[in-house]
Scaffold this motif. Structure first.
Motif, PDB file in Angstrom:
ATOM      1  N   ARG A  11     -29.160 -38.531 -39.681  1.00  9.99           N
ATOM      2  CA  ARG A  11     -28.915 -38.750 -40.318  1.00  9.99           C
ATOM      3  C   ARG A  11     -27.522 -37.669 -40.724  1.00  9.99           C
ATOM      4  O   ARG A  11     -26.201 -38.299 -41.470  1.00  9.99           O
ATOM      5  N   ILE A  12     -28.006 -36.600 -40.519  1.00 11.48           N
ATOM      6  CA  ILE A  12     -26.797 -35.955 -41.466  1.00 11.48           C
ATOM      7  C   ILE A  12     -25.659 -35.897 -40.833  1.00 11.48           C
ATOM      8  O   ILE A  12     -24.361 -36.099 -41.305  1.00 11.48           O
ATOM      9  N   SER A  13     -25.614 -36.208 -39.169  1.00  9.89           N
ATOM     10  CA  SER A  13     -24.348 -36.353 -37.877  1.00  9.89           C
ATOM     11  C   SER A  13     -24.089 -37.301 -38.804  1.00  9.89           C
ATOM     12  O   SER A  13     -22.526 -38.266 -39.142  1.00  9.89           O
ATOM     13  N   ALA A  14     -24.297 -38.575 -38.803  1.00  9.68           N
ATOM     14  CA  ALA A  14     -24.051 -40.098 -39.254  1.00  9.68           C
ATOM     15  C   ALA A  14     -22.878 -40.024 -40.558  1.00  9.68           C
ATOM     16  O   ALA A  14     -22.142 -40.617 -40.907  1.00  9.68           O
ATOM     17  N   LEU A  15     -23.721 -38.830 -41.452  1.00  7.91           N
ATOM     18  CA  LEU A  15     -23.811 -39.142 -42.772  1.00  7.91           C
ATOM     19  C   LEU A  15     -22.069 -38.199 -43.749  1.00  7.91           C
ATOM     20  O   LEU A  15     -21.176 -38.157 -44.133  1.00  7.91           O
ATOM     21  N   ILE A  16     -21.791 -37.262 -42.315  1.00  6.87           N
ATOM     22  CA  ILE A  16     -21.286 -36.445 -42.009  1.00  6.87           C
ATOM     23  C   ILE A  16     -20.062 -37.230 -41.095  1.00  6.87           C
ATOM     24  O   ILE A  16     -18.257 -36.951 -41.622  1.00  6.87           O
ATOM     25  N   THR A  17     -20.123 -38.219 -40.755  1.00  6.90           N
ATOM     26  CA  THR A  17     -19.190 -38.982 -39.587  1.00  6.90           C
ATOM     27  C   THR A  17     -18.180 -39.477 -40.818  1.00  6.90           C
ATOM     28  O   THR A  17     -16.824 -40.321 -40.497  1.00  6.90           O
ATOM     29  N   VAL A  18     -19.047 -40.676 -41.492  1.00 10.07           N
ATOM     30  CA  VAL A  18     -18.588 -41.431 -42.926  1.00 10.07           C
ATOM     31  C   VAL A  18     -17.828 -41.112 -43.266  1.00 10.07           C
ATOM     32  O   VAL A  18     -16.358 -41.375 -43.872  1.00 10.07           O
ATOM     33  N   ILE A  19     -18.420 -40.303 -43.689  1.00  7.81           N
ATOM     34  CA  ILE A  19     -17.760 -38.939 -44.540  1.00  7.81           C
ATOM     35  C   ILE A  19     -15.892 -38.509 -44.175  1.00  7.81           C
ATOM     36  O   ILE A  19     -15.050 -38.364 -44.686  1.00  7.81           O
ATOM     37  N   CYS A  20     -15.892 -37.879 -43.117  1.00  6.97           N
ATOM     38  CA  CYS A  20     -14.266 -37.642 -42.232  1.00  6.97           C
ATOM     39  C   CYS A  20     -13.873 -39.013 -41.786  1.00  6.97           C
ATOM     40  O   CYS A  20     -12.565 -38.444 -42.145  1.00  6.97           O
ATOM     41  N   LEU A  21     -14.582 -39.645 -41.536  1.00  5.88           N
ATOM     42  CA  LEU A  21     -13.377 -41.103 -41.702  1.00  5.88           C
ATOM     43  C   LEU A  21     -12.933 -42.119 -42.766  1.00  5.88           C
ATOM     44  O   LEU A  21     -12.172 -42.469 -42.823  1.00  5.88           O
TER      45      LEU A  21
END
Length: 106
Positions: A11-21
């Motif tokens: 979930r942390i990784s997915a949140l960081i990915t969405v923020i970066c995109l």
């Protein structure tokens, strides 16, 4: 964010990915507008006092947030309804034709 939503590394990784995109899209919009403006890179109409400023991603998205789309029919394609002149100028700088949404070309 509440700790409940970030209990697992996925979930942390997915949140960081969405923020970066989201940040990537934000920066690409700002870059496209500034490149289309040319060497001066300033435009009027972003602030109420009509001063010439460099457009930021935040100001661009603020002005484009008020856009609406009129639904199309079988004979009349959908179009983007523009309320202010600065919106039309920003769409022109971004290379978007308000009378032809992009998905019609596919």
């Amino acid at each position: 964010m509440a700790p409940v939503f970030l209990q697992h590394n996925r979930r942390i990784s997915a949140l960081i990915t969405v923020i970066c995109l989201a940040l990537l899209v934000f920066c690409l919009i700002e870059r496209q507008v500034r490149q289309a403006l040319g060497g001066n890179q300033t435009m009027r109409g972003l602030y109420p006092d009509n001063r010439a400023v460099r457009p930021t991603g935040r100001m661009i998205l603020y002005h484009l947030a008020g856009l609406r789309m009129r639904a199309g029919t079988a004979t009349d394609p959908p179009t983007i309804l523009i309320i202010r002149g600065v919106q039309a100028h920003l769409l022109e700088l971004l290379g978007i034709d308000e009378t032809r949404p992009r998905w019609l070309d596919t």
